[in-house]
Design an enzyme around this catalytic site. Structure first.
Site, mmCIF file in Angstrom:
data_model
loop_
_atom_site.group_PDB
_atom_site.id
_atom_site.type_symbol
_atom_site.label_atom_id
_atom_site.label_comp_id
_atom_site.label_asym_id
_atom_site.label_seq_id
_atom_site.Cartn_x
_atom_site.Cartn_y
_atom_site.Cartn_z
ATOM 1 N N SER A 122 0.811 -1.227 0.000
ATOM 2 C CA SER A 122 0.000 0.000 0.000
ATOM 3 C C SER A 122 0.839 1.269 0.000
ATOM 4 C CB SER A 122 -0.876 -0.008 1.258
ATOM 5 O OG SER A 122 -1.383 1.280 1.520
ATOM 6 N N GLU A 124 0.180 3.668 1.723
ATOM 7 C CA GLU A 124 0.267 4.100 3.125
ATOM 8 C C GLU A 124 1.656 3.833 3.712
ATOM 9 O OE1 GLU A 124 -1.761 5.388 5.870
ATOM 10 O OE2 GLU A 124 -2.592 6.293 4.074
ATOM 11 N N TYR A 139 -1.592 0.046 10.735
ATOM 12 C CA TYR A 139 -1.848 -0.605 9.442
ATOM 13 C C TYR A 139 -0.634 -0.482 8.535
ATOM 14 C CZ TYR A 139 -3.554 -1.019 4.619
ATOM 15 O OH TYR A 139 -3.693 -1.348 3.290
HETATM 16 P P1 NDP Z 1 -11.573 -4.794 1.792
HETATM 17 O O1 NDP Z 1 -11.568 -4.228 3.166
HETATM 18 O O2 NDP Z 1 -12.711 -4.475 0.868
HETATM 19 O O3 NDP Z 1 -11.484 -6.394 1.897
HETATM 20 C C1 NDP Z 1 -10.706 -7.013 2.868
HETATM 21 C C2 NDP Z 1 -10.907 -8.512 2.758
HETATM 22 O O4 NDP Z 1 -10.071 -9.158 3.714
HETATM 23 C C3 NDP Z 1 -12.330 -8.970 3.021
HETATM 24 O O5 NDP Z 1 -12.659 -9.965 2.078
HETATM 25 C C4 NDP Z 1 -12.229 -9.590 4.404
HETATM 26 O O6 NDP Z 1 -13.141 -10.636 4.579
HETATM 27 C C5 NDP Z 1 -10.826 -10.154 4.366
HETATM 28 N N1 NDP Z 1 -10.280 -10.441 5.684
HETATM 29 C C6 NDP Z 1 -10.153 -9.585 6.728
HETATM 30 N N2 NDP Z 1 -9.580 -10.218 7.769
HETATM 31 C C7 NDP Z 1 -9.331 -11.483 7.377
HETATM 32 C C8 NDP Z 1 -8.757 -12.617 8.012
HETATM 33 N N3 NDP Z 1 -8.326 -12.577 9.278
HETATM 34 N N4 NDP Z 1 -8.657 -13.765 7.311
HETATM 35 C C9 NDP Z 1 -9.125 -13.833 6.040
HETATM 36 N N5 NDP Z 1 -9.689 -12.801 5.394
HETATM 37 C C10 NDP Z 1 -9.784 -11.641 6.061
HETATM 38 O O7 NDP Z 1 -10.187 -4.393 1.124
HETATM 39 P P2 NDP Z 1 -9.859 -3.932 -0.380
HETATM 40 O O8 NDP Z 1 -10.475 -4.885 -1.318
HETATM 41 O O9 NDP Z 1 -10.123 -2.492 -0.515
HETATM 42 O O10 NDP Z 1 -8.274 -4.093 -0.414
HETATM 43 C C11 NDP Z 1 -7.654 -5.332 -0.761
HETATM 44 C C12 NDP Z 1 -6.236 -5.365 -0.231
HETATM 45 O O11 NDP Z 1 -5.467 -4.334 -0.805
HETATM 46 C C13 NDP Z 1 -6.103 -5.181 1.283
HETATM 47 O O12 NDP Z 1 -5.001 -5.939 1.702
HETATM 48 C C14 NDP Z 1 -5.781 -3.700 1.429
HETATM 49 O O13 NDP Z 1 -5.084 -3.475 2.638
HETATM 50 C C15 NDP Z 1 -4.914 -3.499 0.206
HETATM 51 N N6 NDP Z 1 -4.899 -2.164 -0.351
HETATM 52 C C16 NDP Z 1 -6.092 -1.567 -0.685
HETATM 53 C C17 NDP Z 1 -6.083 -0.332 -1.305
HETATM 54 C C18 NDP Z 1 -7.369 0.339 -1.665
HETATM 55 O O14 NDP Z 1 -7.313 1.544 -1.985
HETATM 56 N N7 NDP Z 1 -8.497 -0.345 -1.689
HETATM 57 C C19 NDP Z 1 -4.824 0.351 -1.622
HETATM 58 C C20 NDP Z 1 -3.625 -0.394 -1.257
HETATM 59 C C21 NDP Z 1 -3.684 -1.599 -0.647
HETATM 60 P P3 NDP Z 1 -14.479 -10.573 5.480
HETATM 61 O O15 NDP Z 1 -15.600 -10.536 4.490
HETATM 62 O O16 NDP Z 1 -14.427 -11.836 6.233
HETATM 63 O O17 NDP Z 1 -14.418 -9.361 6.361
HETATM 64 P P1 GDR Z 2 -6.957 5.490 3.592
HETATM 65 O O1 GDR Z 2 -8.511 5.609 3.199
HETATM 66 O O2 GDR Z 2 -6.716 5.791 5.017
HETATM 67 O O3 GDR Z 2 -6.223 6.324 2.586
HETATM 68 O O4 GDR Z 2 -6.703 3.934 3.379
HETATM 69 P P2 GDR Z 2 -9.714 6.391 3.868
HETATM 70 O O5 GDR Z 2 -10.719 6.538 2.807
HETATM 71 O O6 GDR Z 2 -10.128 5.768 5.148
HETATM 72 O O7 GDR Z 2 -9.068 7.830 4.225
HETATM 73 C C1 GDR Z 2 -8.570 8.704 3.223
HETATM 74 C C2 GDR Z 2 -8.343 10.088 3.829
HETATM 75 O O8 GDR Z 2 -9.613 10.674 4.128
HETATM 76 C C3 GDR Z 2 -9.545 11.259 5.415
HETATM 77 N N1 GDR Z 2 -10.902 11.348 5.968
HETATM 78 C C4 GDR Z 2 -11.679 10.327 6.337
HETATM 79 N N2 GDR Z 2 -11.472 8.989 6.290
HETATM 80 C C5 GDR Z 2 -12.484 8.170 6.703
HETATM 81 N N3 GDR Z 2 -12.319 6.857 6.631
HETATM 82 N N4 GDR Z 2 -13.660 8.677 7.190
HETATM 83 C C6 GDR Z 2 -13.900 10.007 7.268
HETATM 84 O O9 GDR Z 2 -14.970 10.438 7.708
HETATM 85 C C7 GDR Z 2 -12.869 10.883 6.817
HETATM 86 N N5 GDR Z 2 -12.762 12.233 6.721
HETATM 87 C C8 GDR Z 2 -11.574 12.504 6.213
HETATM 88 C C9 GDR Z 2 -8.613 10.364 6.192
HETATM 89 O O10 GDR Z 2 -8.123 11.041 7.342
HETATM 90 C C10 GDR Z 2 -7.547 10.075 5.136
HETATM 91 O O11 GDR Z 2 -6.610 11.104 5.126
HETATM 92 C C11 GDR Z 2 -7.152 3.260 2.217
HETATM 93 C C12 GDR Z 2 -7.370 1.777 2.575
HETATM 94 O O12 GDR Z 2 -7.972 1.145 1.471
HETATM 95 C C13 GDR Z 2 -6.051 1.098 2.848
HETATM 96 O O13 GDR Z 2 -6.271 -0.296 3.012
HETATM 97 C C14 GDR Z 2 -5.105 1.349 1.673
HETATM 98 O O14 GDR Z 2 -3.869 0.763 1.932
HETATM 99 C C15 GDR Z 2 -4.951 2.842 1.429
HETATM 100 O O15 GDR Z 2 -6.225 3.386 1.159
HETATM 101 C C16 GDR Z 2 -4.032 3.132 0.240
#
Ligand code: NDP
Ligand code: GDR
Length: 308
Positions: A122, A124, A139
Site C-alpha cells: 500500500s 500508506e 496498518y
Molecule cells: P476490503 O476491506 O474491501 O477487503 C478485505 C478482505 O479481507 C475482506 O474480504 C475480508 O473478509 C478479508 N479479511 C479480513 N480479515 C481477514 C482474516 N483474518 N482472514 C481472512 N480474510 C480476512 O479491502 P480492499 O479490497 O479495498 O483491499 C484489498 C487489499 O489491498 C487489502 O489488503 C488492502 O489493505 C490493500 N490495499 C487496498 C487499497 C485500496 O485503496 N483499496 C490500496 C492499497 C492496498 P471478510 O468478508 O471476512 O471481512
Molecule cells: P486510507 O482511506 O486511510 O487512505 O486507506 P480512507 O478513505 O479511510 O481515508 C482517506 C483520507 O480521508 C480522510 N478522511 C476520512 N477517512 C475516513 N475513513 N472517514 C472520514 O470520515 C474521513 N474524513 C476525512 C482520512 O483522514 C484520510 O486522510 C485506504 C485503505 O484502502 C487502505 O487499506 C489502503 O492501503 C490505502 O487506502 C491506500
C-alpha cells in the site's frame, strides 16, 4: 485451466479480480472467514467461484487450502484494511496484515512453491514526504512488515513473489467506512431527505484516487511478467477530501458547504497529508494505465448510491 486462490475475495478488490479471472477462463478459489464482516460480498452469488473456509490468523487453514487448491496464482488481498480502525486494533491488524502474509507465504513455500504470489502492498507505507517508508499507522507498519517478508521469500527462497504498491482505489464496492464511500452514501441520504448533514474528519488530506477494477487488472499483470518485479500503481493526480465531497454533492445538484461538518472524533492520531504516486514504470513495463478519471469515479460512486 489455470487456478487462482484469492484471499479477501469478499472485499472490493477480491470480488473484482475474481470476476475478471473468471471472464479470462481461470478457475477461481477464494478464502472466506466463517464470520465475514464484509460490507459487500457480491462474489458469493457467483456460482463458479469455489469458496474455502479459512482465516489469515490460522496457519493450518491456509496450509490446507493451498494444498487442496494447488493454485498457479495466489492473491493475498485479505486484510484488516482500515487505517482508522488500525489505531483502535493495532495488534489484530498486525496479526492479519503482517503475520497473515507470513503465514500464507510459508504455506506456499511448503505446499505450492511453483505458484506465483501477489502481496497487496500500500501507498500508506510511504507515510508522506520522506523518501522510502515511514509508516504513520499500525496498518502501515504491518504492511511494511508484509512487504519486506514478500521480498525476503522472493530473494531467499527463489519464489515468484511480487508486491504491488497500490495507491487508493475506489468503486461502489468500497468498504462503507472509507471516505469516498462515506461521502457517496452521505450525499444519497441527504438527497433522499434521510439525513441533514455529513460528518467527516480531515478535509485537507489529499489522495491519489483510482478505479478499483483497473488496479486489480494491474495486480494480475504483475504475476504474468517473466520475472517477479514490484510495481507502483497510481493515477499521478491527487485531490483533497474536500474536493471529493464538493464534486460528489454536485452530482446530486447539492452544495457540499451546506451539509459537510467536521467531526474531531473522525481525526486520526496521525494522518498522511498527501499521497500521490508515479506509475510510469508500470505504464512502460506492464502496459498499464488508469482508464477512469477522478470526476467519473465520483459520479459513478454517487450514482450507484442514489440508485441503491
Ligand atoms: P476490503 O476491506 O474491501 O477487503 C478485505 C478482505 O479481507 C475482506 O474480504 C475480508 O473478509 C478479508 N479479511 C479480513 N480479515 C481477514 C482474516 N483474518 N482472514 C481472512 N480474510 C480476512 O479491502 P480492499 O479490497 O479495498 O483491499 C484489498 C487489499 O489491498 C487489502 O489488503 C488492502 O489493505 C490493500 N490495499 C487496498 C487499497 C485500496 O485503496 N483499496 C490500496 C492499497 C492496498 P471478510 O468478508 O471476512 O471481512
Ligand atoms: P486510507 O482511506 O486511510 O487512505 O486507506 P480512507 O478513505 O479511510 O481515508 C482517506 C483520507 O480521508 C480522510 N478522511 C476520512 N477517512 C475516513 N475513513 N472517514 C472520514 O470520515 C474521513 N474524513 C476525512 C482520512 O483522514 C484520510 O486522510 C485506504 C485503505 O484502502 C487502505 O487499506 C489502503 O492501503 C490505502 O487506502 C491506500
Amino acid at each position: 485451466v489455470p487456478r487462482a486462490l484469492i484471499t479477501g475475495i469478499t472485499g472490493q478488490d477480491g470480488s473484482y479480480l475474481a470476476e475478471q479471472l473468471l471472464a479470462d477462463g481461470w478457475e477461481v478459489h477464494g478464502l472466506v472467514r466463517r464470520s465475514s464482516t464484509s460490507h459487500t460480498a457480491p462474489i458469493r452469488s457467483v456460482p463458479d467461484v469455489h469458496l474455502h473456509g479459512g482465516d489469515l490468523c490460522d496457519f493450518p487453514s491456509l496450509l490446507r487450502v493451498v494444498q487442496e487448491v494447488r493454485p498457479d496464482h495466489i492473491y493475498n488481498f485479505a486484510a484488516q484494511s482500515s487505517v482508522a480502525e488500525s489505531f483502535r486494533q493495532p495488534l489484530h491488524t498486525a496479526d492479519v496484515v503482517a503475520l497473515g502474509a507470513g503465514r500464507l507465504l510459508e504455506a506456499m513455500r511448503i505446499a505450492a512453491p511453483k505458484a506465483r504470489f501477489y502481496q497487496a502492498s500500500s501507498s500508506e507505507m510511504y507515510g508522506g514526504t520522506v523518501p522510502g517508508f515511514h509508516p504513520r499507522s499500525p496498518y502501515a507498519a504491518a504492511k511494511v512488515h508484509a512487504h519486506h517478508l514478500a521480498a525476503f521469500y522472493r530473494e531467499s527462497y527463489g519464489l515468484f513473489v511480487v508486491a504491488g504498491i497500490l495507491f487508493n482505489h475506489e468503486s461502489p464496492r468500497r468498504g462503507v467506512d472509507f471516505v469516498t464511500r462515506r461521502i457517496a452514501r452521505g450525499v444519497a441520504a441527504i438527497a433522499r431527505g434521510e439525513a441533514r448533514e455529513l460528518r467527516l474528519g480531515n478535509l485537507d488530506a489529499r489522495r491519489d484516487w483510482g478505479w478499483a477494477p483497473d488496479y486489480v487488472a494491474a495486480a494480475h499483470r504483475m504475476l504474468l511478467q517473466e520475472r517477479p518485479v514490484d510495481h507502483v500503481i497510481a493515477t499521478g493526480e491527487s485531490h483533497s477530501v474536500r474536493d471529493f465531497a464538493h464534486r460528489a454533492f454536485a452530482v446530486a445538484g447539492l452544495d457540499a458547504a451546506e451539509f459537510v461538518r467536521t467531526d474531531p472524533a473522525l481525526l486520526r492520531p496521525a494522518d498522511v497529508g498527501e499521497l500521490v504516486g508515479d506509475a510510469s514504470v508500470a505504464r512502460d513495463v506492464l502496459g498499464w494505465a488508469p482508464t477512469v478519471p477522478f470526476d467519473e469515479i465520483v459520479r459513478r460512486m454517487v450514482e450507484a448510491e442514489l440508485a441503491a
